[in-house]
Motif scaffolding. Structure first.
Motif, PDB file in Angstrom:
ATOM      1  N   ASN A   1     -41.917 -29.534 -78.705  1.00  0.00           N
ATOM      2  CA  ASN A   1     -41.431 -28.150 -78.501  1.00  0.00           C
ATOM      3  C   ASN A   1     -42.601 -27.178 -78.465  1.00  0.00           C
ATOM      4  OD1 ASN A   1     -38.746 -28.615 -78.334  1.00  0.00           O
ATOM      5  ND2 ASN A   1     -38.180 -27.695 -80.285  1.00  0.00           N
ATOM      6  N   ALA A   2     -43.515 -27.329 -79.443  1.00  0.00           N
ATOM      7  CA  ALA A   2     -44.671 -26.427 -79.540  1.00  0.00           C
ATOM      8  C   ALA A   2     -45.548 -26.562 -78.301  1.00  0.00           C
ATOM      9  CB  ALA A   2     -45.475 -26.763 -80.803  1.00  0.00           C
ATOM     10  N   ARG A   3     -45.754 -27.807 -77.845  1.00  0.00           N
ATOM     11  CA  ARG A   3     -46.569 -28.024 -76.641  1.00  0.00           C
ATOM     12  C   ARG A   3     -45.944 -27.318 -75.435  1.00  0.00           C
ATOM     13  NH1 ARG A   3     -46.636 -32.794 -73.571  1.00  0.00           N
ATOM     14  NH2 ARG A   3     -44.407 -32.344 -73.404  1.00  0.00           N
ATOM     15  N   ASP A   4     -44.589 -27.388 -75.310  1.00  0.00           N
ATOM     16  CA  ASP A   4     -43.904 -26.749 -74.182  1.00  0.00           C
ATOM     17  C   ASP A   4     -44.016 -25.227 -74.246  1.00  0.00           C
ATOM     18  OD1 ASP A   4     -43.262 -29.247 -73.299  1.00  0.00           O
ATOM     19  OD2 ASP A   4     -41.180 -29.206 -73.982  1.00  0.00           O
ATOM     20  N   ALA A   5     -44.205 -24.695 -75.466  1.00  0.00           N
ATOM     21  CA  ALA A   5     -44.364 -23.237 -75.618  1.00  0.00           C
ATOM     22  C   ALA A   5     -45.794 -22.797 -75.306  1.00  0.00           C
ATOM     23  CB  ALA A   5     -43.993 -22.818 -77.036  1.00  0.00           C
ATOM     24  N   MET A   6     -46.697 -23.774 -75.063  1.00  0.00           N
ATOM     25  CA  MET A   6     -48.109 -23.454 -74.761  1.00  0.00           C
ATOM     26  C   MET A   6     -48.504 -24.100 -73.422  1.00  0.00           C
ATOM     27  SD  MET A   6     -49.918 -23.978 -78.518  1.00  0.00           S
ATOM     28  CE  MET A   6     -49.442 -25.684 -78.779  1.00  0.00           C
ATOM     29  N   PRO A   7     -47.889 -23.650 -72.306  1.00  0.00           N
ATOM     30  CA  PRO A   7     -48.165 -24.309 -71.012  1.00  0.00           C
ATOM     31  C   PRO A   7     -49.638 -24.254 -70.611  1.00  0.00           C
ATOM     32  CG  PRO A   7     -46.888 -22.280 -70.715  1.00  0.00           C
ATOM     33  CD  PRO A   7     -46.915 -22.553 -72.169  1.00  0.00           C
ATOM     34  N   ASP A   8     -50.366 -23.220 -71.099  1.00  0.00           N
ATOM     35  CA  ASP A   8     -51.800 -23.109 -70.762  1.00  0.00           C
ATOM     36  C   ASP A   8     -52.688 -23.678 -71.866  1.00  0.00           C
ATOM     37  OD1 ASP A   8     -51.098 -21.791 -68.395  1.00  0.00           O
ATOM     38  OD2 ASP A   8     -50.912 -19.891 -69.484  1.00  0.00           O
ATOM     39  N   GLY A   9     -52.076 -24.405 -72.800  1.00  0.00           N
ATOM     40  CA  GLY A   9     -52.863 -24.993 -73.890  1.00  0.00           C
ATOM     41  C   GLY A   9     -52.882 -24.093 -75.109  1.00  0.00           C
ATOM     42  N   GLY A  10     -53.483 -24.592 -76.174  1.00  0.00           N
ATOM     43  CA  GLY A  10     -53.552 -23.818 -77.407  1.00  0.00           C
ATOM     44  C   GLY A  10     -53.789 -24.719 -78.587  1.00  0.00           C
ATOM     45  N   GLN A  11     -53.479 -24.204 -79.784  1.00  0.00           N
ATOM     46  CA  GLN A  11     -53.718 -24.980 -81.002  1.00  0.00           C
ATOM     47  C   GLN A  11     -52.412 -25.230 -81.743  1.00  0.00           C
ATOM     48  OE1 GLN A  11     -55.938 -23.497 -84.665  1.00  0.00           O
ATOM     49  NE2 GLN A  11     -57.369 -25.004 -83.858  1.00  0.00           N
ATOM     50  N   LEU A  12     -52.265 -26.473 -82.209  1.00  0.00           N
ATOM     51  CA  LEU A  12     -51.116 -26.860 -83.019  1.00  0.00           C
ATOM     52  C   LEU A  12     -51.637 -27.137 -84.422  1.00  0.00           C
ATOM     53  CD1 LEU A  12     -48.037 -27.785 -82.585  1.00  0.00           C
ATOM     54  CD2 LEU A  12     -48.968 -30.074 -82.764  1.00  0.00           C
TER      55      LEU A  12
ATOM     56  N   ILE B   1     -45.133 -26.523 -88.756  1.00  0.00           N
ATOM     57  CA  ILE B   1     -45.806 -26.763 -87.470  1.00  0.00           C
ATOM     58  C   ILE B   1     -45.937 -25.411 -86.782  1.00  0.00           C
ATOM     59  CG2 ILE B   1     -45.562 -27.853 -85.212  1.00  0.00           C
ATOM     60  CD1 ILE B   1     -44.409 -30.242 -86.495  1.00  0.00           C
ATOM     61  N   ARG B   2     -47.180 -24.984 -86.584  1.00  0.00           N
ATOM     62  CA  ARG B   2     -47.434 -23.660 -86.009  1.00  0.00           C
ATOM     63  C   ARG B   2     -48.129 -23.804 -84.652  1.00  0.00           C
ATOM     64  NH1 ARG B   2     -50.385 -21.812 -89.784  1.00  0.00           N
ATOM     65  NH2 ARG B   2     -52.419 -21.440 -88.842  1.00  0.00           N
ATOM     66  N   ASP B   3     -47.626 -23.049 -83.662  1.00  0.00           N
ATOM     67  CA  ASP B   3     -48.284 -23.074 -82.340  1.00  0.00           C
ATOM     68  C   ASP B   3     -48.805 -21.684 -82.000  1.00  0.00           C
ATOM     69  OD1 ASP B   3     -46.330 -21.481 -80.700  1.00  0.00           O
ATOM     70  OD2 ASP B   3     -44.961 -23.115 -81.198  1.00  0.00           O
ATOM     71  N   THR B   4     -49.623 -21.619 -80.962  1.00  0.00           N
ATOM     72  CA  THR B   4     -50.173 -20.330 -80.514  1.00  0.00           C
ATOM     73  C   THR B   4     -49.540 -19.961 -79.172  1.00  0.00           C
ATOM     74  OG1 THR B   4     -52.006 -21.525 -79.500  1.00  0.00           O
ATOM     75  CG2 THR B   4     -52.377 -20.648 -81.701  1.00  0.00           C
ATOM     76  N   GLY B   5     -48.252 -20.323 -78.995  1.00  0.00           N
ATOM     77  CA  GLY B   5     -47.586 -20.177 -77.699  1.00  0.00           C
ATOM     78  C   GLY B   5     -46.868 -18.876 -77.479  1.00  0.00           C
ATOM     79  N   CYS B   6     -45.796 -18.944 -76.655  1.00  0.00           N
ATOM     80  CA  CYS B   6     -45.150 -17.725 -76.148  1.00  0.00           C
ATOM     81  C   CYS B   6     -44.243 -17.036 -77.164  1.00  0.00           C
ATOM     82  CB  CYS B   6     -44.340 -18.058 -74.892  1.00  0.00           C
ATOM     83  SG  CYS B   6     -43.110 -19.346 -75.175  1.00  0.00           S
ATOM     84  N   GLY B   7     -43.898 -17.721 -78.266  1.00  0.00           N
ATOM     85  CA  GLY B   7     -43.041 -17.099 -79.274  1.00  0.00           C
ATOM     86  C   GLY B   7     -41.608 -16.926 -78.784  1.00  0.00           C
TER      87      GLY B   7
ATOM     88  N   THR C   1     -45.197 -19.428 -82.781  1.00  0.00           N
ATOM     89  CA  THR C   1     -44.048 -19.754 -83.628  1.00  0.00           C
ATOM     90  C   THR C   1     -44.477 -20.709 -84.737  1.00  0.00           C
ATOM     91  OG1 THR C   1     -42.532 -19.544 -81.751  1.00  0.00           O
ATOM     92  CG2 THR C   1     -41.741 -20.843 -83.626  1.00  0.00           C
ATOM     93  N   GLN C   2     -43.899 -20.503 -85.926  1.00  0.00           N
ATOM     94  CA  GLN C   2     -44.087 -21.473 -87.005  1.00  0.00           C
ATOM     95  C   GLN C   2     -42.705 -21.943 -87.464  1.00  0.00           C
ATOM     96  OE1 GLN C   2     -46.969 -21.034 -90.266  1.00  0.00           O
ATOM     97  NE2 GLN C   2     -45.264 -21.185 -91.696  1.00  0.00           N
ATOM     98  N   VAL C   3     -42.505 -23.270 -87.421  1.00  0.00           N
ATOM     99  CA  VAL C   3     -41.271 -23.861 -87.939  1.00  0.00           C
ATOM    100  C   VAL C   3     -41.625 -24.546 -89.258  1.00  0.00           C
ATOM    101  CG1 VAL C   3     -39.377 -25.478 -87.536  1.00  0.00           C
ATOM    102  CG2 VAL C   3     -40.413 -24.269 -85.595  1.00  0.00           C
ATOM    103  N   ALA C   4     -40.973 -24.122 -90.352  1.00  0.00           N
ATOM    104  CA  ALA C   4     -41.229 -24.720 -91.665  1.00  0.00           C
ATOM    105  C   ALA C   4     -40.006 -25.536 -92.082  1.00  0.00           C
ATOM    106  CB  ALA C   4     -41.507 -23.632 -92.692  1.00  0.00           C
ATOM    107  N   VAL C   5     -40.244 -26.805 -92.399  1.00  0.00           N
ATOM    108  CA  VAL C   5     -39.165 -27.689 -92.859  1.00  0.00           C
ATOM    109  C   VAL C   5     -39.360 -27.897 -94.360  1.00  0.00           C
ATOM    110  CG1 VAL C   5     -38.102 -29.971 -92.616  1.00  0.00           C
ATOM    111  CG2 VAL C   5     -39.082 -28.835 -90.608  1.00  0.00           C
ATOM    112  N   TYR C   6     -38.308 -27.628 -95.154  1.00  0.00           N
ATOM    113  CA  TYR C   6     -38.377 -27.777 -96.612  1.00  0.00           C
ATOM    114  C   TYR C   6     -37.663 -29.062 -97.006  1.00  0.00           C
ATOM    115  CZ  TYR C   6     -39.743 -22.877 -96.630  1.00  0.00           C
ATOM    116  OH  TYR C   6     -40.404 -21.693 -96.407  1.00  0.00           O
TER     117      TYR C   6
END
Length: 419
Positions: free
Chosen positions: A175-186, A215-221, A272-277
């Motif tokens: 999901n995070a990768r799809d939110a960063m089509p131009d690349g980024g950091q996971l 899991i935090r991405d630097t994508g489109c939010g 986006t950051q998704v936190a699983v507890y």
């Protein structure tokens, strides 16, 4: 005396029509519910296939790299040996072996994902899980996404299902990768946390102590509108055919069933950051069993022992035959179950067979051999995750690819040979 007869007549056509209409509506509703359940099951299957498809693409790419090293290295090795250039030959062999070991690690991870059985929650060290997945994630996500781990060294254990946890991490990473089509950091983070507030939303965890995996991405939010619907099954922001909308619904269901929860922090255009507890287990982790320093010597363990070796792949069979002879075993080789039975007699001390073979598999061969020799030790070799329905006393299963010294050690134990 006259008899009076009262006749009361009532037109019940409309009531009958209403009852029939109600029955029809009820049938239609039942059909709609069945259809919805069927669609949900199909979409869940699509979600699984989508995750596997993403995984397969990354793995195929990586295997092509590994095979390039092995095939090119082998052809150069032939040239080096012809020129008697032994230093170069040794380097090539090292590279070939390293590529093979990486391939073996990759397949063992894939097999872990392919296991279908429902596993029970156990105390799990999430740091170790993430460290084990780091390489696989880097490959699956492609070259323009960098993966970073930020792990709490004093992390408690989480009470969770290990295979489900790995699938959830993989889904969130895709999901995070799809939110960063131009690349980024996971960034994958773990830490211990205590929740004191009552849940504000259905996905929030109850008050208590948890291990948090984020899991935090630097994508489109995501916008507020999207965030409000993000845990609904079948809601997706992706194009048709690109996503089933089950990813986050699956994460929500998994976290809640585990006794935890999920939180999402997102800023449009920022990520986006998704936190699983997951529920925490605060006892100290069991210490790893100490590895014995003195390895039992197996260099000449096969003296006067005969192994019947069965594998339908001639390259594997010949290689394993060489390994066994190196340890002093006498070897009879067969390419099928039928041929193995023809070679089986009282001189055979152990049956070493591949499990998956056409027509007459390893289990069928073992049962037929045990009919004749009830105490014959059997060792199965398999490339699969688990052997369905196999429960044969006096047998052991070894996962392919197997290292020579590991195979010799197992045979030693099965034959009761002192080192």
């Amino acid at each position: 005396e006259d008899t009076l007869l009262y006749v009361v007549a009532r037109d019940i056509t409309s009531e009958r029509e209403a009852a029939l209409g109600l029955a029809e509506a009820n049938t239609r509703l039942r059909e709609q519910i069945n259809e919805r359940e069927r669609i949900e099951a199909a979409l869940q299957q699509m979600q699984r296939l989508e995750a596997v498809g993403q995984l397969t693409a990354g793995v195929a790419h990586d295997f092509n790299n590994l095979l390039t090293v092995i095939l090119t290295g082998a052809s150069f090795l032939e040239r080096d040996l012809a020129k008697a250039n032994l230093d170069k030959a040794r380097t090539r062999l090292t590279h070939i072996r390293e590529a093979g070991e990486r391939g073996a690690k990759l397949t063992s991870q894939l097999l872990a994902f392919s296991r279908r059985q429902r596993l029970e929650p156990v105390p799990l060290n999430l740091n170790r899980t993430l460290a084990g997945l780091e390489e696989l994630l880097s490959r699956t996500l492609g070259g323009n996404v960098s993966v970073r781990l930020d792990l709490d060294p004093a992390l408690w254990q989480a009470l969770t299902d290990p295979t489900q946890t790995e699938m959830i991490i993989l889904n969130l990473a895709i999901n995070a990768r799809d939110a960063m089509p131009d690349g980024g950091q996971l960034t994958l983070t773990t830490h211990n946390t205590r929740i004191d507030t009552r849940p504000q939303r259905p996905e929030d965890p109850e008050p208590g102590e948890y291990v948090m995996l984020s899991i935090r991405d630097t994508g489109c939010g995501m916008s507020e509108d999207v965030l409000a619907k993000v845990f609904e099954p079948f809601f997706t922001t992706k194009d048709i055919g690109k996503g089933s909308g089950l990813g986050l619904a699956q994460v929500f269901g998994f976290a809640k069933q585990s006794g935890g929860g999920v939180r999402i922090d997102t800023v449009p255009g920022r990520g986006t950051q998704v936190a699983v507890y997951l529920p925490a287990v605060k006892e100290q982790a069991m210490s790893e069993p100490a590895v014995p320093l003195l390895r039992q010597s197996v260099s000449d363990s096969g003296r006067n022992r005969t192994v019947l070796l069965v594998d339908d792949d001639h390259l594997v069979r010949d290689m394993l035959g060489d390994v066994l002879r190196q340890y002093g075993y006498q070897v009879r080789q067969a390419h099928s179950g039928e041929q193995a039975l023809a070679l089986l007699d009282g001189e055979i001390d152990l049956l070493l067979t591949d499990f998956a073979m056409p027509e007459f598999n390893g289990a069928q061969l073992a049962l037929a051999a045990r009919d004749r020799y009830p105490h014959l030790p059997v060792v199965f070799l398999t490339g699969y995750a688990e052997l369905q329905g196999l429960d044969l006393p006096g047998s052991v299963v070894i996962q392919k690819p197997v290292q020579a010294d590991e195979l010799a050690r197992v045979l030693n134990e099965m034959l009761g040979i002192a080192g």
